[in-house]
Motif scaffolding. Sequence first.
Motif, PDB file in Angstrom:
ATOM      1  N   LEU C  51     -79.158  13.906 102.318  1.00 35.13           N
ATOM      2  CA  LEU C  51     -79.067  15.205 102.993  1.00 35.13           C
ATOM      3  C   LEU C  51     -77.792  15.279 103.833  1.00 35.13           C
ATOM      4  CD1 LEU C  51     -82.740  15.900 104.166  1.00 35.13           C
ATOM      5  CD2 LEU C  51     -81.530  16.905 102.238  1.00 35.13           C
ATOM      6  N   ARG C  52     -77.532  14.208 104.592  1.00 32.02           N
ATOM      7  CA  ARG C  52     -76.324  14.158 105.432  1.00 32.02           C
ATOM      8  C   ARG C  52     -75.075  14.369 104.588  1.00 32.02           C
ATOM      9  NH1 ARG C  52     -75.543   8.519 106.504  1.00 32.02           N
ATOM     10  NH2 ARG C  52     -74.638   8.675 104.436  1.00 32.02           N
ATOM     11  N   ASP C  53     -74.969  13.650 103.476  1.00 31.17           N
ATOM     12  CA  ASP C  53     -73.769  13.757 102.650  1.00 31.17           C
ATOM     13  C   ASP C  53     -73.610  15.150 102.058  1.00 31.17           C
ATOM     14  OD1 ASP C  53     -73.085  11.196 103.249  1.00 31.17           O
ATOM     15  OD2 ASP C  53     -73.730  10.313 101.366  1.00 31.17           O
ATOM     16  N   ILE C  54     -74.731  15.773 101.656  1.00 28.44           N
ATOM     17  CA  ILE C  54     -74.645  17.131 101.105  1.00 28.44           C
ATOM     18  C   ILE C  54     -74.170  18.093 102.192  1.00 28.44           C
ATOM     19  CG2 ILE C  54     -76.029  19.069 100.252  1.00 28.44           C
ATOM     20  CD1 ILE C  54     -77.631  17.071  98.610  1.00 28.44           C
ATOM     21  N   ILE C  55     -74.682  17.929 103.422  1.00 30.06           N
ATOM     22  CA  ILE C  55     -74.333  18.862 104.495  1.00 30.06           C
ATOM     23  C   ILE C  55     -72.850  18.768 104.873  1.00 30.06           C
ATOM     24  CG2 ILE C  55     -74.696  19.330 106.972  1.00 30.06           C
ATOM     25  CD1 ILE C  55     -77.675  18.767 106.460  1.00 30.06           C
ATOM     26  N   ILE C  56     -72.271  17.566 104.800  1.00 25.09           N
ATOM     27  CA  ILE C  56     -70.842  17.484 105.123  1.00 25.09           C
ATOM     28  C   ILE C  56     -69.963  17.526 103.867  1.00 25.09           C
ATOM     29  CG2 ILE C  56     -71.114  16.301 107.328  1.00 25.09           C
ATOM     30  CD1 ILE C  56     -70.394  13.678 105.972  1.00 25.09           C
ATOM     31  N   GLY C  57     -70.566  17.799 102.718  1.00 21.78           N
ATOM     32  CA  GLY C  57     -69.762  17.951 101.504  1.00 21.78           C
ATOM     33  C   GLY C  57     -69.209  16.640 100.981  1.00 21.78           C
ATOM     34  N   ASN C  58     -69.836  15.534 101.334  1.00 18.19           N
ATOM     35  CA  ASN C  58     -69.434  14.227 100.826  1.00 18.19           C
ATOM     36  C   ASN C  58     -70.186  13.992  99.515  1.00 18.19           C
ATOM     37  OD1 ASN C  58     -68.710  11.587 100.439  1.00 18.19           O
ATOM     38  ND2 ASN C  58     -70.049  10.778 102.040  1.00 18.19           N
ATOM     39  N   VAL C  59     -69.695  14.679  98.447  1.00 17.37           N
ATOM     40  CA  VAL C  59     -70.420  14.644  97.170  1.00 17.37           C
ATOM     41  C   VAL C  59     -69.586  13.970  96.091  1.00 17.37           C
ATOM     42  CG1 VAL C  59     -71.884  16.619  97.570  1.00 17.37           C
ATOM     43  CG2 VAL C  59     -69.581  16.981  96.692  1.00 17.37           C
ATOM     44  N   PRO C  60     -70.239  13.299  95.115  1.00 16.92           N
ATOM     45  CA  PRO C  60     -71.671  12.994  95.133  1.00 16.92           C
ATOM     46  C   PRO C  60     -72.009  12.046  96.278  1.00 16.92           C
ATOM     47  CG  PRO C  60     -70.588  11.921  93.266  1.00 16.92           C
ATOM     48  CD  PRO C  60     -69.563  12.733  93.943  1.00 16.92           C
ATOM     49  N   PRO C  61     -73.219  12.215  96.856  1.00 14.33           N
ATOM     50  CA  PRO C  61     -73.606  11.378  97.986  1.00 14.33           C
ATOM     51  C   PRO C  61     -73.401   9.895  97.704  1.00 14.33           C
ATOM     52  CG  PRO C  61     -75.214  13.099  97.678  1.00 14.33           C
ATOM     53  CD  PRO C  61     -74.271  13.182  96.505  1.00 14.33           C
ATOM     54  N   ASN C  62     -73.137   9.172  98.760  1.00 19.34           N
ATOM     55  CA  ASN C  62     -72.792   7.762  98.678  1.00 19.34           C
ATOM     56  C   ASN C  62     -73.794   6.915  97.909  1.00 19.34           C
ATOM     57  OD1 ASN C  62     -70.525   6.406  99.580  1.00 19.34           O
ATOM     58  ND2 ASN C  62     -71.812   5.146 100.924  1.00 19.34           N
ATOM     59  N   LEU C  63     -75.057   7.219  98.057  1.00 23.47           N
ATOM     60  CA  LEU C  63     -76.094   6.391  97.438  1.00 23.47           C
ATOM     61  C   LEU C  63     -75.925   6.328  95.930  1.00 23.47           C
ATOM     62  CD1 LEU C  63     -78.995   7.905  96.056  1.00 23.47           C
ATOM     63  CD2 LEU C  63     -78.473   9.184  98.119  1.00 23.47           C
ATOM     64  N   PHE C  64     -75.286   7.358  95.347  1.00 24.65           N
ATOM     65  CA  PHE C  64     -75.131   7.372  93.892  1.00 24.65           C
ATOM     66  C   PHE C  64     -73.950   6.526  93.447  1.00 24.65           C
ATOM     67  CE2 PHE C  64     -77.237  11.480  94.702  1.00 24.65           C
ATOM     68  CZ  PHE C  64     -78.409  11.200  94.040  1.00 24.65           C
ATOM     69  N   LYS C  65     -72.943   6.450  94.316  1.00 23.19           N
ATOM     70  CA  LYS C  65     -71.763   5.689  93.937  1.00 23.19           C
ATOM     71  C   LYS C  65     -71.966   4.199  94.179  1.00 23.19           C
ATOM     72  CE  LYS C  65     -69.173   8.789  96.124  1.00 23.19           C
ATOM     73  NZ  LYS C  65     -68.012   9.475  96.707  1.00 23.19           N
ATOM     74  N   ASP C  66     -72.770   3.874  95.157  1.00 26.97           N
ATOM     75  CA  ASP C  66     -73.009   2.461  95.483  1.00 26.97           C
ATOM     76  C   ASP C  66     -74.504   2.284  95.745  1.00 26.97           C
ATOM     77  OD1 ASP C  66     -72.908  -0.123  96.299  1.00 26.97           O
ATOM     78  OD2 ASP C  66     -72.131   0.320  98.302  1.00 26.97           O
ATOM     79  N   PRO C  67     -75.294   2.179  94.656  1.00 28.22           N
ATOM     80  CA  PRO C  67     -76.750   2.277  94.822  1.00 28.22           C
ATOM     81  C   PRO C  67     -77.429   0.999  95.291  1.00 28.22           C
ATOM     82  CG  PRO C  67     -76.172   2.247  92.490  1.00 28.22           C
ATOM     83  CD  PRO C  67     -74.893   2.053  93.252  1.00 28.22           C
ATOM     84  N   VAL C  68     -76.802   0.235  96.158  1.00 24.72           N
ATOM     85  CA  VAL C  68     -77.410  -1.030  96.585  1.00 24.72           C
ATOM     86  C   VAL C  68     -78.713  -0.810  97.360  1.00 24.72           C
ATOM     87  CG1 VAL C  68     -75.850  -1.098  98.564  1.00 24.72           C
ATOM     88  CG2 VAL C  68     -77.085  -3.150  97.932  1.00 24.72           C
ATOM     89  N   TYR C  69     -78.769   0.245  98.200  1.00 21.24           N
ATOM     90  CA  TYR C  69     -80.002   0.494  98.946  1.00 21.24           C
ATOM     91  C   TYR C  69     -81.083   1.100  98.050  1.00 21.24           C
ATOM     92  CZ  TYR C  69     -77.277  -0.598 103.063  1.00 21.24           C
ATOM     93  OH  TYR C  69     -76.492  -1.247 103.985  1.00 21.24           O
ATOM     94  N   VAL C  70     -80.648   1.861  97.037  1.00 21.04           N
ATOM     95  CA  VAL C  70     -81.617   2.371  96.066  1.00 21.04           C
ATOM     96  C   VAL C  70     -82.307   1.194  95.386  1.00 21.04           C
ATOM     97  CG1 VAL C  70     -81.902   3.641  93.903  1.00 21.04           C
ATOM     98  CG2 VAL C  70     -80.337   4.499  95.656  1.00 21.04           C
ATOM     99  N   LEU C  71     -81.511   0.202  94.995  1.00 20.56           N
ATOM    100  CA  LEU C  71     -82.060  -0.976  94.320  1.00 20.56           C
ATOM    101  C   LEU C  71     -83.015  -1.726  95.244  1.00 20.56           C
ATOM    102  CD1 LEU C  71     -81.649  -2.402  91.578  1.00 20.56           C
ATOM    103  CD2 LEU C  71     -80.133  -3.993  92.765  1.00 20.56           C
ATOM    104  N   LEU C  72     -82.597  -1.884  96.502  1.00 17.15           N
ATOM    105  CA  LEU C  72     -83.446  -2.594  97.460  1.00 17.15           C
ATOM    106  C   LEU C  72     -84.766  -1.847  97.664  1.00 17.15           C
ATOM    107  CD1 LEU C  72     -83.820  -4.865  99.487  1.00 17.15           C
ATOM    108  CD2 LEU C  72     -82.564  -3.529 101.174  1.00 17.15           C
ATOM    109  N   ALA C  73     -84.684  -0.514  97.781  1.00 20.53           N
ATOM    110  CA  ALA C  73     -85.898   0.290  97.950  1.00 20.53           C
ATOM    111  C   ALA C  73     -86.784   0.156  96.716  1.00 20.53           C
ATOM    112  CB  ALA C  73     -85.525   1.757  98.187  1.00 20.53           C
ATOM    113  N   PHE C  74     -86.171   0.179  95.547  1.00 15.75           N
ATOM    114  CA  PHE C  74     -86.916   0.068  94.290  1.00 15.75           C
ATOM    115  C   PHE C  74     -87.679  -1.258  94.228  1.00 15.75           C
ATOM    116  CE2 PHE C  74     -86.992  -1.393  89.831  1.00 15.75           C
ATOM    117  CZ  PHE C  74     -87.750  -0.377  89.274  1.00 15.75           C
TER     118      PHE C  74
END
Lengths: 216, 216, 216
Positions: C51-74
């Motif tokens: 949400l933060r990245d979308i609001i400041i226009g930092n797209v695509p959001p960081n989690l997609f470019k470096d999905p290390v936390y996505v992997l950890l959450a998974f």
Amino acid sequence: MELQFSLLFFVEAIGTIAFASSGAMVAIKRQLDLLGVIVLGVTTAVGGGMLRDIIIGNVPPNLFKDPVYVLLAFITVMILFVIVRRNQKILASRSIEMYEKVMNIFDAVGLGAFTVVGIDTAVLAGYGRYHFLIIFLGVITGVGGGLLRDIMAGETPYILKKHVYACASITGAVLYAYLQDYMNNDAAMLIGAGAVILIRILATRYCWNLPTATKK
Amino acid sequence: MELQFSLLFFVEAIGTIAFASSGAMVAIKRQLDLLGVIVLGVTTAVGGGMLRDIIIGNVPPNLFKDPVYVLLAFITVMILFVIVRRNQKILASRSIEMYEKVMNIFDAVGLGAFTVVGIDTAVLAGYGRYHFLIIFLGVITGVGGGLLRDIMAGETPYILKKHVYACASITGAVLYAYLQDYMNNDAAMLIGAGAVILIRILATRYCWNLPTATKK
Amino acid sequence: MELQFSLLFFVEAIGTIAFASSGAMVAIKRQLDLLGVIVLGVTTAVGGGMLRDIIIGNVPPNLFKDPVYVLLAFITVMILFVIVRRNQKILASRSIEMYEKVMNIFDAVGLGAFTVVGIDTAVLAGYGRYHFLIIFLGVITGVGGGLLRDIMAGETPYILKKHVYACASITGAVLYAYLQDYMNNDAAMLIGAGAVILIRILATRYCWNLPTATKK
């Protein structure tokens, strides 16, 4: 220009107060705590403009760079919260009827103002030739805050079932989007906003409703 | 190229009709008014692509600049609304079963088409080397509309509980994302979309379900 | 710098595990299937930053470019899913109390870390002079994932009613945003995050609650 700007600020302020109040009342009725009341109130007031800005890539959305309406919504919510807390019986009293009548008119004014402001923002951002887009942006500026309020409160969005709420916004948006090609921009804006306000007040007064597919 | 484009348009149109219908039916069952039916129907049809475009900063989203699918979804919803309104008993009749079977197949075709189109859009926007991103964008294009539909209708999103719905999209997206490095793009796209459609139809036919953590 | 970075990674990892767990538990209690559990868990963990990245226009959001936390959450979600599935009685056992106590502390650490990381991201993106914006972005990074979790699960968002949850994040965000003008950035960050963690732990221990407008 100066005049139009001041008038716009004034009607936007009325709309902000009405929208913030509606969000705060939903939160109070659901017994959310002070922060919940503030979040729902402020989101209802400025959420539509935020959605609009995100959709056209105007980031960070305007409300963050110049939070005057956020502040106004915050003050509105705090006043409401204190009044209700000090006088618990007010929610069941007759003065609440009067309050709701005034707020309905304020809300209509806000819906009209937000709708035309949404279109204006989109045109200034250079999207004037995409009529579908600017109409959508006008409507989402008008009804988006209420949409977020209802989604956050877990209710079926009001705009999907309330007598001609979004419809009023759509009508005004279409009028403004097309009339501005044929007349002075200020005149077109007044007609667009005026149409929204008139339709909403008449719809509330005479209980206009859109048809449903099945009988209730 | 010409051929692929026409085929894509055709399957996307089928998907748009199916998705718009599913949104409209949810709204009709919840007795929303005409505008509610239109909003839910159109959002279901084009909401996934809108989310994708916002996430990659392709603003304003494509649907606003070229609203052909919005129009198609709108027409679909209006036809459904009129049919149900003229013949109230149709929702309980046997023809509704037939309708649902056809719509399930249309929906599978749409899910397949939207998934690969989502990936294509992301690759064309220059994100081809971020595999996780393009797979996510393919899936959100496929299932995002239904997600918005359920959130707006206040229901637990279908994709979080329905037999292998998002899973089908994910499988196809992974296939397309990786196969396009090894073969002709059109072939990879057909395999990806085909896998989605096949999995969905088999899952509906044989009631495949993912496991839950606790027994129901 | 090196040191701060490693510490940040460590506390963010703790937060990711706690947030993913909270999302997964909500999904398990609602008997969503495996995919539903994964989606809710991962969304809770990384949704705030998105949400933060979308609001400041930092797209695509960081989690997609470096999905290390996505992997950890998974991974977190999968482990939880397997444990609950293998031992159905665990949800009613006494070990769940212990688990919840640990998770509450992890969650507080995550809320503190995410809040200051959100502000840091906004400042690095060049918005340091907009205090309201960076405070908002810190808070949305901290509480946005839980907000999305509850909206998707169809519940009234926790942050709108839970004892001083968002409030803790706001306090830390305000501290960090203002203190960084007067002292070393690392020190300000530690104070900000520390305040969030302290307030959350005290609020849970002593059942602090914000006032509501009407008596329950």
